[in-house]
Design a protein around this motif. Structure first.
Motif: not given
Length: 318
Positions: A160-161, A190-197, A199-203, A220-224
Motif C-alpha cells: 500500500p506504501g 538486469p532488473l525486472v520488476a513486476a507489480v503483482i497487487g 504498487g503504492g507510492s515511493g514504497g 494498480v500502481y499509483s503515487v498515492i
C-alpha cells in the motif's frame, strides 16, 4: 468460503447455489450435474461481463483481494533453492520486504519483494507489506550484492506504501526510499520488476525502477492511494472512487503512459480465482524479459534504465 467483493454479490449468490446443489443427493426428478453446469455457465458469463468493464476503483479492490497470490506464493512455485537473506546490517530485519538468492528456471538470481501476509498473524508480522527504512536498506544491500556477483534482480511489488509511522520517519524513511531508487538505477545487472497487487507510492518504486516493469492485469500502481488522494483533494476518503479514476492507476492506463512495459493477463475473475495460472503467466513474462536483456552490457543496462525513467511524462498525455 472464498471472499467476495461488493460488486461480486450476484456472482456470490450463484456460486452459493452451486455449492448447495453439490451437497444434495442426486434425486430422480433433478439432474444435479446438469443444473450445476447450467449455473456454472451463468457464473462464467457474469464474470466475463463484470471483469470486462471494471472501474479503476473496482480494480483497486481486486488488487487488494486477500486471496491474491503474494510474494512467498511466487517464491514457492517459481523459484528453486531460495535462500533468504535478512537484515540491513545496521538496525534490524524488516519482514515487510523479503529477499534472497534463488534459481529461476535454471539461472541464479536475486529475488526480492513485499510480503503482505495471508492471515491475521502473518499480516501483523509482515506489517501488511509496509516497509520501514531498514526494509529499503535491506533491498539496497541485496541489489548491491547481486551487482557484485553479476546476478539479475527480480522484484515483486505489492505494498500500500511505505510505513508512515513516527519511528520510520525518525530513522530516515524518505532517505532510505531515495537511496533504494538510486541503487535500482545504478546497478549494472538486469532488473525486472513486476507489480503483482498494489504498487503504492515511493514504497513501490523503491524496488520497481527496473529495465522492464511488468504489471498484472488487475494490479494498480499509483503515487498515492485513492483514499489518500481523496482525503487531500476533497477532505474526505468517500471520494476515493473519483480519485481512482483521476489517478490513472490501472495497467491499461499505465501502459499507454509508458510507465510499465507489459501487462500480464489474469485468469477470468482475477488472480485470486486462478492462483497457479497467474503465477505461471508471470513466470513466463519474467523469463521473456530476462531473455530480452541477455547480452546487454552493464553500461547499456544502466543507461537504458535511466533513460526509460527520465523519459516518463512524455508519452500518452495528448
Amino acid at each position: 468460503m472464498p471472499t467476495f467483493l461488493d460488486f461480486e454479490k450476484p456472482i456470490a449468490e450463484l456460486e452459493g447455489k452451486i455449492e448447495e446443489l453439490r451437497h444434495l443427493e442426486n434425486k430422480g426428478d433433478l439432474n444435479i450435474a446438469e443444473e450445476v453446469a447450467r449455473l456454472q455457465g451463468k457464473v462464467d458469463k457474469l464474470l466475463r461481463q463484470t471483469y470486462g468493464k471494471l472501474t479503476a476503483w473496482q480494480k483497486t479492490l481486486v488488487a487488494r483481494h486477500p486471496e491474491r497470490p503474494h510474494f512467498l506464493d511466487y517464491i514457492a512455485s517459481l523459484f528453486q533453492e531460495f535462500t533468504p537473506l535478512s537484515g540491513d546490517r545496521s538496525f534490524a530485519d524488516d519482514r515487510a520486504i523479503q529477499g534472497g538468492l534463488a534459481r529461476f528456471r535454471g539461472r541464479p538470481v536475486m529475488v526480492m519483494g513485499h510480503e503482505k501476509g495471508s492471515d491475521t498473524a502473518s499480516r501483523v508480522r509482515h506489517n501488511f507489506g509496509m516497509a520501514r527504512p531498514e526494509g529499503y536498506r535491506k533491498a539496497q544491500r541485496l541489489m548491491d550484492l547481486a551487482d557484485r556477483f553479476g546476478l539479475p534482480v527480480i522484484a515483486l511489488v505489492d505494498t500500500p506504501g511505505a510505513y508512515p509511522g513516527v519511528d520510520a520517519e525518525a530513522r530516515g524513511q524518505a532517505e532510505a526510499i531515495a537511496r533504494s531508487i538510486e541503487t535500482c538505477l545504478k546497478i549494472r545487472v538486469p532488473l525486472v520488476a513486476a507489480v503483482i497487487g498494489e504498487g503504492g507510492s515511493g514504497g513501490a518504486i523503491a524496488l520497481a525502477a527496473g529495465n522492464r516493469v511488468l504489471m498484472l492485469e488487475h494490479a494498480v500502481y499509483s503515487v498515492i492511494s485513492p483514499e489518500g488522494c481523496a482525503s487531500i483533494l476533497w477532505r474526505s476518503a468517500e471520494q476515493a472512487k473519483e480519485a481512482a479514476e483521476a489517478l490513472k492507476l490501472t495497467s491499461e492506463d499505465l501502459l499507454k503512459l509508458g510507465v510499465i512495459d507489459e501487462i500480464v493477463p489474469e485468469p477470468l475473475g482475477g488472480a485470486h480465482r486462478g492462483r497457479e495460472e497467474t503465477i505461471t503467466a508471470l513466470g513466463a513474462a519474467l523469463e521473456k524479459s530476462l531473455t530480452e536483456l541477455d547480452g546487454l552490457s552493464g553500461d547499456d543496462l544502466r543507461r537504458t534504465r535511466r533513460e526509460k525513467f527520465l523519459a516518463m511524462g512524455e508519452k500518452g498525455l495528448g
